[in-house]
Design an enzyme around this catalytic site. Structure first.
Site, PDB file in Angstrom:
ATOM      1  N   SER A 153       0.872  -1.188   0.000  1.00  0.00           N
ATOM      2  CA  SER A 153       0.000   0.000   0.000  1.00  0.00           C
ATOM      3  C   SER A 153       0.900   1.226   0.000  1.00  0.00           C
ATOM      4  CB  SER A 153      -0.882   0.017   1.250  1.00  0.00           C
ATOM      5  OG  SER A 153      -0.129   0.474   2.372  1.00  0.00           O
ATOM      6  N   ASP A 154       0.338   2.392  -0.232  1.00  0.00           N
ATOM      7  CA  ASP A 154       1.120   3.591   0.050  1.00  0.00           C
ATOM      8  C   ASP A 154       0.953   3.894   1.544  1.00  0.00           C
ATOM      9  OD1 ASP A 154       2.735   5.798  -0.113  1.00  0.00           O
ATOM     10  OD2 ASP A 154       1.773   6.656  -1.870  1.00  0.00           O
ATOM     11  N   TRP A 155       1.635   4.915   1.993  1.00  0.00           N
ATOM     12  CA  TRP A 155       1.715   5.252   3.419  1.00  0.00           C
ATOM     13  C   TRP A 155       0.295   5.418   4.006  1.00  0.00           C
ATOM     14  CZ3 TRP A 155       6.544   6.245   5.906  1.00  0.00           C
ATOM     15  CH2 TRP A 155       6.439   6.703   7.226  1.00  0.00           C
TER      16      TRP A 155
END
Ligand code: NOJ
Length: 734
Positions: A263-265
């Site tokens: 995932s992104d942050w």
């Protein structure tokens, strides 16, 4: 990854074996990425690693700390599974290369691959084994701060340069100590954030996704990129981190991607902020079912998957597949055999070879936009007094650009320093900052700048944007030169000396007014550590400008999105039909007849087109030659051109192949890049450049969003940029 060169079937077998020994809690631990703690290892982090809750740590770059983290994982957790150490190594590590958009202006796969190789080697020397690059989001919006991190507006160019970056990071063998895993990001649609605002939503038709946004990702997947990252953005109502169609249907099933998706942050946690889910449990369920394998820093998975498994809304078999994909990479990287990093076995960071490579990349990335009356190159034997003025002329930090966590400005060479070295004792560099920063409005420093210019025969103005004005979450609605830079330029221009404008920026700026006033313009992007040396070599003729724009430069923000490969409107504007508002008679009656697709207050053309860039040489393209008027699947077409260099300068030319599909079942762009080559053309000589056009090259995604080719007429150009050249016609027969 079945068809990529990195595929390692032993790694897969070992991952499966290990999985069989794992408890549920150990499996779930492999889905978590923790944030580093700035060189510190807290009891909390230590305990989590010991209990097998940590699969990866992001943002820890001190080799001794990384080794200790690995030691805890390997020696103090039950299964001894090593960690993935992630870092945003975007355009260099200690040695900073030009920002990715600048690297794209090189149009040179070898240069980009080499830059990524060096970055990988320097990062690996500190224990980093996974980078979050390349960012291969197509974007057509220079307001978006992350355009700096992109490889430009064109899917064909971006796909090839992105692949070169993957190869550079991953090397020929992932087990090599200098190889690090790459990450194709952000899948997908992030570059289309509405109004160029970061984290904003994107509405993109499937046809546009497949024809424009996906190709670089597909190429990265085919090249064997180890991982993918989801986009922060909402794509057509389903944010990417919960978008099963993207991750599972397209990426895994259609393209056969076998690596893992991160995932992104905190983007899984964000799903409820978007309003897609009610809480973290639902977010975890959606993301896991979409096929997102690892969660970056938020804890939706860790806190909710056990209950979701119990409820049967997440399946054990899916968790097993997710864990296997992550373990696979750890085996493929050789981390089980070599979890530790011995920095002494690596070349020094920022060594001379690395710095020279960064300099050559910067030389190739600068784009000469204007050179009236051949004010450039400056002959320093004849011109001894040179003014170097501007807030970016002597700033070791600001020339590095966005994403330089590990860059070391002490190695930077600025324009002022490099110009001083260039003139040596034969002349004098009159330096003045003029403005404290690029955003400064106070004109206190103007007088000093005027005096520097008065004492000089030629003035080099180094203006633009500081690093922090582009990059993630740094978007602008106005992309003029910030602060009072334009006023400073006016004061200097008024002195009547020849003025060369060097622009350092993270995006195309609307600098039409400024370029009109000066004699020459060199667009240097944020050129990195060796930017000053590269620029001085170019300005003084010790190197030849050869970069070409990987992105269209608009005249005004209101034209955005403006890109060369737009579709043909039903009422296309031409020079004849263009009407400026000043030409409309007062109280003219309303009419739409004769009106075309244009704004009334700005010319429809860009300030500079995609692919544009000058050199000091004078190149002539001959007529395009075709091997035939017709082609088919079995008989590709050969198209070629002669390029002659009438000048006394050797140069590199980036030759560009464009096509247009005249009639198709879905409308096609008015031009599409289908090939490019950087060729060397010696002074007073001629080269022949040819391209092969295969049927596959003419394919596109049609009404049913499947890839097709259609018989019919095409135009072809071989040209120096997207706005030049005469086309030739050919037909594809089936
Ligand atoms: C957020 C960014 O969108 C992404 O590109 C980056 O890799 C991660 N943060 C990690 O820093």
């Amino acid at each position: 990854m079945s068809h990529n060169t990195y595929y390692d079937k032993h790694a897969l077998a070992r991952a499966k074996d290990l999985l069989a020994d794992m408890t549920l809690s150990e499996k779930l631990g492999q889905l978590n990425q923790f944030s580093g703690e700035d060189g510190h290892i807290s009891d909390h982090l230590r305990a989590n690693i010991q209990s097998g809750n940590v699969s990866s740590v992001i943002n820890e770059v001190d080799a001794s700390v990384v080794n200790e983290l690995q030691r805890i994982a390997v020696e103090e957790s039950r299964l001894g599974i090593p960690l993935l150490i992630g870092r945003d190594v975007i355009h260099g590590f200690t040695t900073v290369f030009p920002i990715p958009l600048g690297q794209a202006a090189t149009w040179c796969e070898q240069t980009i691959e080499q830059g990524a190789r060096i970055a990988a080697c320097e990062a690996a020397s500190q224990g980093v084994n996974w980078t979050f690059a390349p960012m291969i989001d197509i974007t057509r919006d220079p307001r978006w701060g992350r355009i700096a991190e992109s490889l430009g507006e064109d899917p064909f160019l971006c796909a090839r340069l992105g692949r070169a970056m993957v190869t550079g990071f991953q090397g020929t063998d992932l087990q090599d100590a200098t190889s690090i895993a790459a990450c194709a990001k952000h899948f997908a649609g992030y570059g289309y954030s509405e109004s160029g605002r970061d984290y904003h939503f994107a509405n993109i038709s499937e046809n546009e996704l497949r024809n424009t946004v996906f190709p670089p990702f597909k190429m990265a997947a085919d090249a064997g990129v180890a991982t993918f990252m989801t986009s922060f953005s909402d794509l057509n109502g389903v944010p990417a981190s919960g978008n099963k169609w993207l991750m599972d249907d397209v990426l895994r099933k259609e393209w056969g991607f076998k690596g893992f998706i991160v995932s992104d942050w905190a983007s899984i946690e964000d799903l409820s902020v978007h309003g897609l889910t009610e809480n973290n449990a639902q977010s975890a369920q959606l993301a896991a079912n979409a096929g997102v394998d690892m969660e970056m820093v938020s804890r939706c998975y860790a806190q909710n998957i056990p209950a979701l498994l119990e409820a049967g809304t997440v399946r054990h078999s899916d968790i097993d597949a997710m864990v296997t994909r992550i373990l696979y990479l750890k085996f493929a990287l050789g981390l089980f055999e070599n979890p530790y990093t011995d920095s002494s076995k690596f070349p020094e960071r920022a060594n001379l070879e690395h710095l020279e490579a960064a300099k050559q990349a910067a030389i190739k990335s600068c784009v000469l936009l204007k050179n009236d009356a051949h004010v450039l190159p400056i002959n320093t034997r004849l011109t001894n007094h040179i003014a170097v003025i501007g807030p970016l002329a002597d700033d070791k930090y600001e020339q590095l650009g966005t994403w330089i966590f590990d860059g070391d400005e002490r190695y930077s060479i600025t324009c002022a320093e490099a110009m001083r070295a260039k003139v040596g004792n034969n002349g004098h560099i009159h330096y003045a900052k003029g403005l404290d920063t690029s955003r400064t409005f106070s004109n206190e420093g103007f007088q000093e700048a005027i005096e520097a210019a008065q004492q000089s025969e030629v003035v080099i103005m180094v203006l633009g944007e500081e690093s922090i004005l582009s990059g993630e979450a740094h978007c602008r609605s106005n992309i003029d030169l910030p602060g009072a830079q334009s006023d400073l330029l006016d004061e200097i221009v008024a002195l009547g000396k020849p003025v060369v404008l060097v622009v350092m920026a993270g995006r195309p700026l609307t600098i039409g007014a400024e370029t009109d006033k000066v004699d020459a313009v060199l667009y240097a992007w944020h050129p990195g550590t060796m930017g000053g040396s590269a620029i001085a070599d170019l300005l003084c003729g010790d190197a030849m400008p050869s970069g070409k724009l990987p992105v269209t430069f608009p005249r005004a923000v209101g034209q955005i999105p403006l890109y060369y490969s737009q579709k043909m409107s039903g009422r296309p504007v031409t020079q004849e039909s263009f009407v400026h508002q000043n030409d409309i008679p007062i109280r003219a009656a309303q009419t739409s007849l004769g009106m075309a697709s244009n704004h009334l207050d700005v010319h429809f053309s860009p300030l500079y087109p995609f692919g544009f860039g000058l050199s000091y040489a004078n190149l002539q393209y001959s007529e395009v030659m075709l091997s035939s008027q017709q082609m088919s699947a079995h008989e590709p077409l050969n198209v070629s051109v002669d390029i002659s260099n009438e000048s006394d300068f050797d140069t590199d030319e980036i030759v560009q192949l464009y096509i247009r599909d005249l009639v198709a079942s879905t409308t096609r762009p008015i031009k599409e890049l289908k090939g490019f080559r950087r060729v060397h053309v010696k002074a007073k000589s001629k080269v022949n450049v040819s391209f092969e056009i295969t049927e596959d090259l003419l394919g596109f995604y049609g009404q049913h969003n499947t890839r097709i080719t259609e018989a019919g007429k095409f135009y072809v150009w071989i040209a120096t940029d997207s706005a030049s050249g005469e086309y030739k016609e050919f037909s594809l027969v089936k």
